[in-house]
Design a protein around this motif. Structure first.
Motif, PDB file in Angstrom:
ATOM      1  N   ILE A 104      26.541  36.356 -21.467  1.00  0.00           N
ATOM      2  CA  ILE A 104      26.664  35.621 -20.211  1.00  0.00           C
ATOM      3  C   ILE A 104      27.158  36.557 -19.109  1.00  0.00           C
TER       4      ILE A 104
ATOM      5  N   ALA B 237      28.189  35.209 -25.934  1.00  0.00           N
ATOM      6  CA  ALA B 237      28.268  33.748 -25.900  1.00  0.00           C
ATOM      7  C   ALA B 237      27.582  33.185 -27.135  1.00  0.00           C
TER       8      ALA B 237
ATOM      9  N   ARG C 267      32.526  30.634 -22.240  1.00  0.00           N
ATOM     10  CA  ARG C 267      32.086  31.399 -21.069  1.00  0.00           C
ATOM     11  C   ARG C 267      31.744  30.473 -19.895  1.00  0.00           C
TER      12      ARG C 267
ATOM     13  N   ALA D 128      22.109  33.838 -18.800  1.00  0.00           N
ATOM     14  CA  ALA D 128      22.130  34.131 -20.231  1.00  0.00           C
ATOM     15  C   ALA D 128      21.131  35.241 -20.521  1.00  0.00           C
TER      16      ALA D 128
ATOM     17  N   SER E 235      25.798  31.526 -13.746  1.00  0.00           N
ATOM     18  CA  SER E 235      25.784  32.461 -14.860  1.00  0.00           C
ATOM     19  C   SER E 235      24.368  32.632 -15.381  1.00  0.00           C
TER      20      SER E 235
ATOM     21  N   GLN F  31      22.782  28.668 -21.404  1.00  0.00           N
ATOM     22  CA  GLN F  31      22.078  28.941 -22.658  1.00  0.00           C
ATOM     23  C   GLN F  31      20.974  27.920 -22.931  1.00  0.00           C
TER      24      GLN F  31
ATOM     25  N   GLN G 168      28.518  28.201 -19.826  1.00  0.00           N
ATOM     26  CA  GLN G 168      27.813  28.699 -21.008  1.00  0.00           C
ATOM     27  C   GLN G 168      26.735  27.758 -21.527  1.00  0.00           C
TER      28      GLN G 168
END
Length: 235
Positions: free
Chosen positions: A113, A135, A159, A124, A122, A166, A162
């Motif tokens: 991340i 992550a 994170r 991924a 963020s 993701q 996250q």
């Protein structure tokens, strides 16, 4: 806005509350009222405390996310819970309504991340790079409707954004999450990500604490999926 009905668990050391979409956990530069301050004011009134109320934030969930949040009412509990967070000894389970069913339907996601503070977003990544943090999460598909899928996520690292990043990375953006690729927003600006449950060893009494947060009642789709996944004795 916090009300006493939002308390899911409380004793002398801990307080776990059901956060609403749109609520801030802690104060930020906007100056808006935050859950931390609202709870402090409530405890001060309820318990007629003459001095300042101690309340420590153990973990945070994003503003558009709902569900269980843990607070510590004593410094001893806060220190021990912070250590448990660092060591991954607090199990945090989320429910997400995604725009596509994951393929495969269950598994583990490992990414890196990278946070962009300027955009508060963020990314991924598949491979490590400078400033990116590992992550990890596990997921399982619990059910599907015509347009959305209920995915349960066990968060193994904490994170920034996250789960949102993701799931978007694998082509399954969360319902209402425009920032991470959803097709449309939701009323009120929330997203369909819910901190469903937390489980851990009590930091003082050393017994198991397990709390489940009900899904947002104002959203009929959440109610549909909760009913669909309920066991015979829960219906």
């Amino acid at each position: 806005m916090f009300t006493p009905n939002d308390i899911l668990y409380e004793d002398n050391h801990l307080l776990i509350v059901d956060k609403h979409c749109g609520d801030l956990v802690q104060p930020d530069p906007s100056g808006e009222s935050a859950l931390e301050d609202q709870i402090k004011a409530y405890i001060k009134r309820r318990d007629a405390k003459p001095g300042a109320v101690f309340l420590g934030v153990v973990h945070r969930i994003d503003r558009p996310v709902s569900g269980a949040v843990i607070f510590a009412k004593t410094s001893k509990a806060l220190a021990r819970l912070n250590e448990m967070i660092r060591e991954g000894r607090i199990r945090k389970t989320y429910w997400a309504l995604t725009e596509r069913m994951p393929d495969p339907e269950r598994g583990e996601l490992r990414h890196y991340i990278l946070r962009d503070g300027r955009t508060n977003r963020s990314k991924a990544l598949d491979a490590p790079c400078r400033d990116a943090k590992p992550a990890l999460l596990r997921y399982a598909t619990l059910g599907a409707a015509t347009r959305y899928t209920l995915v349960e996520v066990e968060l193994l690292t904490g994170r920034h954004h996250q789960i949102r990043a993701q799931l978007s990375k694998i082509g399954c953006p969360i319902r209402g999450d425009l920032k991470y690729g959803a097709k449309r927003s939701l009323p009120g600006g929330g997203i369909s990500l819910h901190s469903r449950s937390v489980a851990f060893e009590h930091p003082v009494r050393h017994e198991t604490v397990g709390v489940t947060a009900p899904v947002p009642r104002e959203d009929n789709l959440w109610a549909y999926f909760e009913q669909k996944t309920a066991g015979p004795g829960e219906r």
